[in-house]
Design an enzyme around this catalytic site. Sequence first.
Site, short mmCIF file in Angstrom:
data_model
loop_
_atom_site.label_atom_id
_atom_site.label_comp_id
_atom_site.label_asym_id
_atom_site.label_seq_id
_atom_site.Cartn_x
_atom_site.Cartn_y
_atom_site.Cartn_z
N GLU A 149 -18.59 8.97 -34.05
CA GLU A 149 -18.55 9.37 -32.30
C GLU A 149 -17.88 11.23 -32.21
OE1 GLU A 149 -18.24 6.89 -33.67
OE2 GLU A 149 -19.71 5.40 -32.29
N PHE B 108 -13.22 -8.75 -29.71
CA PHE B 108 -13.99 -8.18 -30.66
C PHE B 108 -14.45 -6.56 -30.03
CE2 PHE B 108 -18.05 -7.07 -32.45
CZ PHE B 108 -17.41 -6.33 -34.19
N GLN B 109 -13.87 -5.41 -30.94
CA GLN B 109 -13.89 -4.22 -30.35
C GLN B 109 -13.70 -4.11 -28.97
OE1 GLN B 109 -18.31 -2.92 -30.34
NE2 GLN B 109 -18.02 -2.53 -33.27
N LYS C 223 -19.28 -4.07 -19.35
CA LYS C 223 -20.68 -4.93 -20.84
C LYS C 223 -21.26 -5.97 -19.36
CE LYS C 223 -23.61 -6.57 -23.88
NZ LYS C 223 -23.49 -6.88 -25.28
N MET D 18 -5.91 27.89 -45.45
CA MET D 18 -4.73 28.30 -45.07
C MET D 18 -3.27 27.50 -44.63
SD MET D 18 -4.04 30.22 -42.69
CE MET D 18 -5.35 30.81 -41.15
#
Lengths: 182, 589
Positions: free
Chosen positions: B52, B114-115, B164, B487
Site C-alpha cells: 500500500e 479482525f483487521q 464494509k 548520506m
Amino acid sequence: MKKSKSAYSEPGKFGRSEHHIIVVWVDNETGVLARVVGLFSGRGYNIESLTVAEVDKKKHISRITIVTSGTPEVIEQIKLQLTKLIPVHKVADFKRNDPKILFKELALFKVVSSKKNQEKAKKICKKYNSIIVDKSKKSFVIQVTALRREIDKLIEVLGPLGLASTSRTGAVAMTRGSRVFK
Amino acid sequence: MGKVFSGAEIVFKCLEDQKVKHVFGYPGGAVLPIYDELKNHKSIKHILVRHEQGAGHAAEGYARSSRKPGVMFVTSGPGVTNAVTALTDAYMDSIPIVCISGQVPTHLIGTDAFQECDTTGITRPCTKHNWLVKDVNDLANTIHKAFEVATTGRPGPVLVDIPKDVQFKKGKYKFKKNNLNKTFNGGGNKKINSKHLDQLIKMMKQSSRPIFYTGGGVINSGPEASKLVRELVSLTGFPITSTLTGLGAYPGDDPQFLGMLGMHGTYEANNAMHDCDLMINIGARFDDRITGKVDEFSPKSKKVHIDIDPSSIGKNVKVDLSIISDAGSLLKSLTTAFKEKNKNFLNSNKQKTSNWWKKIEKWREKRSLNFINSDTVIKPQHAVKRLYELTKNKDTFITTEVGQHQMWAAQHYKFNKPNRLMTSGGLGTMGYGLPAAVGVQIANPGKLVIDIAGEASVLMTMQEMSTAAQHRLPIKIFILNNQYMGMVRQWQELLHEKNYSESYTAALPDFVKLAEAYGCVGIRATKPSELDNKIKEMIDVDKPVIFDCEVDKGENCYPMIPSGKPHNEMLLGSRDEKEEVSDEGKTLV
C-alpha cells in the site's frame, strides 16, 4: 556545553511567553475535539485549560475555549493552524489581561469540617458569586465563579478549612459591551 | 423517487464524476464490495501494486506529473497503516491524494475486530482532513468534498474511511458540482491587496541586491505559474534560485538561474541568499534545510513571502511583507504591473544591480558543483551528468529516492519544465522513487521515466518492479550503487569520527539478476568508458529496466553548508574536507 550530534539546527532565541485565551467555533462532529487537541500536542503547543460545549443546537456549533501560553509567534501559528482545520468556522484570540474581555471559571468545592470552619469557608467564598448547592451536617458543596487565579487562591485558603474535593472547569470568555466577535 | 445505488456503486459514480481515470490500490476483506464493483466501470483503470505504500507513492507520482489528484484504494487495518508513510509524504509536499479505505462493518467498530484499526485517528495528523462515513446517504457528498479539500488551497492528502456494510447499503446519489472554492486553508483565495502589491513593486525598485527564491508552490499552481516566473525574471533581470521541490519552474540551464539553494545548494545561490537586500519567496516555506540556523539566515535582507497557506507565513522566518495568494495569481498581477506601468524597469535597473551580478559571477567562478572525475571508476555526479546529456532532448520525467543520489540529481540534472522532478522533499522518504515512477508512467504513457536511485533506498520498495512488469510500464531504475547508505555514511564521516555504524549494506542482491527475476531487463555499468552506451541501451529498451551503476563508494555530496556556519561559508568539496568541524558546529548539519 553538551556535545550534541543532531542533524538539525540549534534552537534560536526564545521570545517572551504570554498567556492567551483562544476561542474556536467548530462543527460539533465526531473527532473535532481530537483534531483541535491533536494539533496542539502534535505541534508542541501548550494547553492550560480547555472548555467545550455545543452553543448552537440548530447549526451544531460548539465553542471551544483554550487557555494557552506561548511567544507571540507561537500564538499566531496556533490561530493560523486552527483556522486551517476543515470543521473550524472562526478563531478568536484574547490576551488574558485584556480589560475588554470577561473571563470566568466555575469551581465546585466540597468542604468537610466542623461547623465553625464551614462558616469560615462560606464567608471566604462569598465574594465569588458563591452558591451553596448541597449541604449535610458535616459538609457542604459550594459553587463559585471567578478568575483562574482567584480559584487558585481559594483552593489554598480553603485547604486548612477542610476542603475535601475540588472540581473546576476551564475558563470561558466573552467580549464586554455590545461587540460580538465575527 | 430516484434510483438507489450501493455504497460501492456510489464510490465509482463519484470517481467518474470527478473524471478519475486511474486508481492505485490493493484489495482486502474490508474493501471487497468496492473491488467487486470495479468490473462495471470500464473508464477507471485499477493499478494493482504490491504494497500500500507503493500505491500511495504511485498516486503521488501520478498527481505530481499530471496535475490531477492521485486516487488510491486500501483495505482496513494493515492496508491503512501501510499507506500512512505515503500520506504523510504527500502532506509534507502538498500533493493532492484521495485515499479511500475500507473499514470493518459499523457494528464491529471499536471491538478490535479482525483487521480493524482507528483509521481516522491514525491518519488525522497526516491528512488535510479525513472522514468516517457511517451513513450511505452521506457518502457521495463526502467523497466529492474530499476531492475538493484535496485539490484546493494548499493541496494535500485526504482519506475517506468506508465501513464494509456502508459499501453494501443502498443510498441515493447526486453529484453536486465541485465549486472549487479555495477557502479551505483559512482564506487562501482572498484577493491580492493592491497596497501590498504596490509595496512589493516599490521594494523591488529600491533593491540593489534582489533575489527570487521559488518553491513547490509555483509548481503546484500549474504550468501557467512557471511561465509567469520566467516572464517576471526576464522583465526584472533579477537572479532566481529554487528549492528542491520547485526545480523546473525556471529553466535549470538559464544564466539567471543560480541553481538550487540550501544545504546542498550551489555556492552562488546560498551566498546570494545570505548577502541579498531583498528576498522574494514565492511558494516556498523557509524549510530548515534551506535556512540552517534561523538567527543567522540572510541577516541583511528585507523578506517578502508569498504563500497560499497563511500558516506558512511567519512559521520559521519573520518577514517584512507577506501576501496570501496562489503563486500563479500573484505572478500574474506582478508581471502585468511590470509590463504596463514599469516598462523600462529592466534597463533602468541594470546599473543598480550590476555590482550584484558581478558578485554573483565571482561566486559562480568557484564552480561549486565541480568534482574530480576519474577514468577508472564512475563518479556518481558524472553518471547523473551523462544521464542528463543523453536524455535532455526527450521530455524526460525524473523521480528520485532519498539521499546523496537525490542531491546529485537535483544538482546535475537540469530541469527545464515544471512537473518533471518527483522527489520526496519534506518527509525524505527512502523508497519513494520507484513507486512514484510507476505513477508517473501511468500518467504519461510513452514518455521516458527514470528513477535516479540509491541501492539502499530502492530496496525499500523494490517489490513494485512487479507492478511495473504487470502493467508493462517501461520505467528505468538508475541505481547509483555505492553499497552504502551514502548520506548516512557522509554524515558519519563528518560528524561521528568515521564510525560507519550500520551504513554499509553487506549482501546486496545482484540487481541484474533481480531485474531478470521480475521479468525486466538488468544492465550493469562498472567503467566510465562503457557508461554512455549502457545508458543508451537502457533508454532504448521498451521494458522496465534496473540499471546497476557501480559508482565510487567514498564520494561525498558537495557543496554543503557545514556545521555551525552561515550560508556564506560553504564546504566546496575534497579541497576543504580537511577543515575541522567544531563541536558546536556538529549540531548544525
